[in-house]
Design a protein around this motif. Structure first.
Motif, PDB file in Angstrom:
ATOM      1  N   LYS A  65      -0.780  18.153  -0.819  1.00 17.47           N
ATOM      2  CA  LYS A  65       0.284  17.640   0.055  1.00 17.47           C
ATOM      3  C   LYS A  65      -0.137  17.698   1.513  1.00 17.47           C
ATOM      4  N   GLY A  66       0.124  16.602   2.214  1.00 16.73           N
ATOM      5  CA  GLY A  66      -0.226  16.530   3.628  1.00 16.73           C
ATOM      6  C   GLY A  66      -1.652  16.099   3.882  1.00 16.73           C
ATOM      7  N   ARG A  67      -2.475  16.067   2.846  1.00 14.73           N
ATOM      8  CA  ARG A  67      -3.879  15.653   3.003  1.00 14.73           C
ATOM      9  C   ARG A  67      -4.183  14.361   2.251  1.00 14.73           C
ATOM     10  N   PHE A  68      -3.564  14.171   1.096  1.00 18.37           N
ATOM     11  CA  PHE A  68      -3.813  12.990   0.257  1.00 18.37           C
ATOM     12  C   PHE A  68      -2.607  12.061   0.311  1.00 18.37           C
ATOM     13  N   THR A  69      -2.873  10.755   0.205  1.00 17.31           N
ATOM     14  CA  THR A  69      -1.805   9.758   0.155  1.00 17.31           C
ATOM     15  C   THR A  69      -2.084   8.767  -0.967  1.00 17.31           C
ATOM     16  N   ILE A  70      -1.123   8.619  -1.861  1.00 17.94           N
ATOM     17  CA  ILE A  70      -1.248   7.665  -2.958  1.00 17.94           C
ATOM     18  C   ILE A  70      -0.485   6.401  -2.607  1.00 17.94           C
ATOM     19  N   SER A  71      -1.020   5.264  -3.000  1.00 17.12           N
ATOM     20  CA  SER A  71      -0.351   3.989  -2.764  1.00 17.12           C
ATOM     21  C   SER A  71      -0.807   2.998  -3.815  1.00 17.12           C
ATOM     22  N   ARG A  72      -0.119   1.851  -3.864  1.00  9.17           N
ATOM     23  CA  ARG A  72      -0.514   0.824  -4.819  1.00  9.17           C
ATOM     24  C   ARG A  72      -0.306  -0.543  -4.198  1.00  9.17           C
ATOM     25  N   GLU A  73      -1.108  -1.476  -4.660  1.00  7.25           N
ATOM     26  CA  GLU A  73      -1.034  -2.848  -4.187  1.00  7.25           C
ATOM     27  C   GLU A  73      -0.976  -3.743  -5.418  1.00  7.25           C
ATOM     28  N   SER A  74       0.229  -4.153  -5.775  1.00 12.58           N
ATOM     29  CA  SER A  74       0.428  -4.871  -7.029  1.00 12.58           C
ATOM     30  C   SER A  74      -0.324  -6.199  -7.066  1.00 12.58           C
ATOM     31  N   ALA A  75      -0.420  -6.870  -5.936  1.00 10.60           N
ATOM     32  CA  ALA A  75      -1.090  -8.173  -5.903  1.00 10.60           C
ATOM     33  C   ALA A  75      -2.558  -8.055  -6.309  1.00 10.60           C
ATOM     34  N   LYS A  76      -3.121  -6.871  -6.128  1.00 15.89           N
ATOM     35  CA  LYS A  76      -4.522  -6.640  -6.468  1.00 15.89           C
ATOM     36  C   LYS A  76      -4.669  -5.777  -7.707  1.00 15.89           C
ATOM     37  N   ASN A  77      -3.546  -5.451  -8.364  1.00 20.71           N
ATOM     38  CA  ASN A  77      -3.589  -4.561  -9.537  1.00 20.71           C
ATOM     39  C   ASN A  77      -4.358  -3.275  -9.244  1.00 20.71           C
ATOM     40  N   THR A  78      -4.160  -2.738  -8.071  1.00 20.14           N
ATOM     41  CA  THR A  78      -4.973  -1.614  -7.626  1.00 20.14           C
ATOM     42  C   THR A  78      -4.111  -0.493  -7.056  1.00 20.14           C
ATOM     43  N   MET A  79      -4.505   0.734  -7.364  1.00 17.77           N
ATOM     44  CA  MET A  79      -3.896   1.927  -6.809  1.00 17.77           C
ATOM     45  C   MET A  79      -4.959   2.643  -5.979  1.00 17.77           C
ATOM     46  N   TYR A  80      -4.514   3.334  -4.945  1.00 16.08           N
ATOM     47  CA  TYR A  80      -5.438   4.014  -4.044  1.00 16.08           C
ATOM     48  C   TYR A  80      -5.081   5.493  -3.914  1.00 16.08           C
ATOM     49  N   LEU A  81      -6.071   6.274  -3.541  1.00 18.36           N
ATOM     50  CA  LEU A  81      -5.853   7.658  -3.160  1.00 18.36           C
ATOM     51  C   LEU A  81      -6.663   7.907  -1.900  1.00 18.36           C
TER      52      LEU A  81
END
Length: 123
Positions: A65-81
């Motif tokens: 917590k506070g160091r990592f951020t999760i997100s997703r981009e549906s148009a690219k079928n991709t999730m990020y960390l």
């Protein structure tokens, strides 16, 4: 069937940053919540972060917590960390997985695991 491919791992010094990606193919990406897990040598696999279908709700392990951020981009079928302020204890193989229940928590039921990407943080 769904295939997941992780990328973005590597070797970084303490305090550095990396961004992991998880790209999905096959079934509709947007119907699943998604999560990141990691497994260090000699340790059990542990939950790192999760994001719901909409992307509006995220959950994190206390250790990141506070160091990592999760997100997703549906148009690219991709999730990020996005991983910042990395520590040697973050060294592990990182895996992504899909959660059909849309809970995106550490106790949700995850399916369709990727092969993993190695993250090594040197001291």
């Amino acid at each position: 069937q769904v295939q997941l491919v992780e990328s973005g791992g590597g070797l970084v010094q303490t305090g550095g940053s990396l961004r992991l990606s998880c790209t999905a193919s096959g079934r509709t990406f947007s119907i699943y919540a998604m999560g990141w897990f990691r497994q260090a040598p000699g340790k059990e696999r542990e939950f790192v972060a999760g994001v719901t279908r909409s992307g509006r709700t995220t959950n994190y392990a206390d250790s990141v917590k506070g160091r990592f951020t999760i997100s997703r981009e549906s148009a690219k079928n991709t999730m990020y960390l996005q991983m910042n302020s990395l520590k040697p204890e973050d060294t592990a193989i990182y895996y992504c997985a899909l959660d059909p229940t849309n809970r995106a928590t550490s106790t949700a039921r995850y399916e369709y695991w990727g092969q993993g990407t190695q993250v090594t943080v040197s001291s």
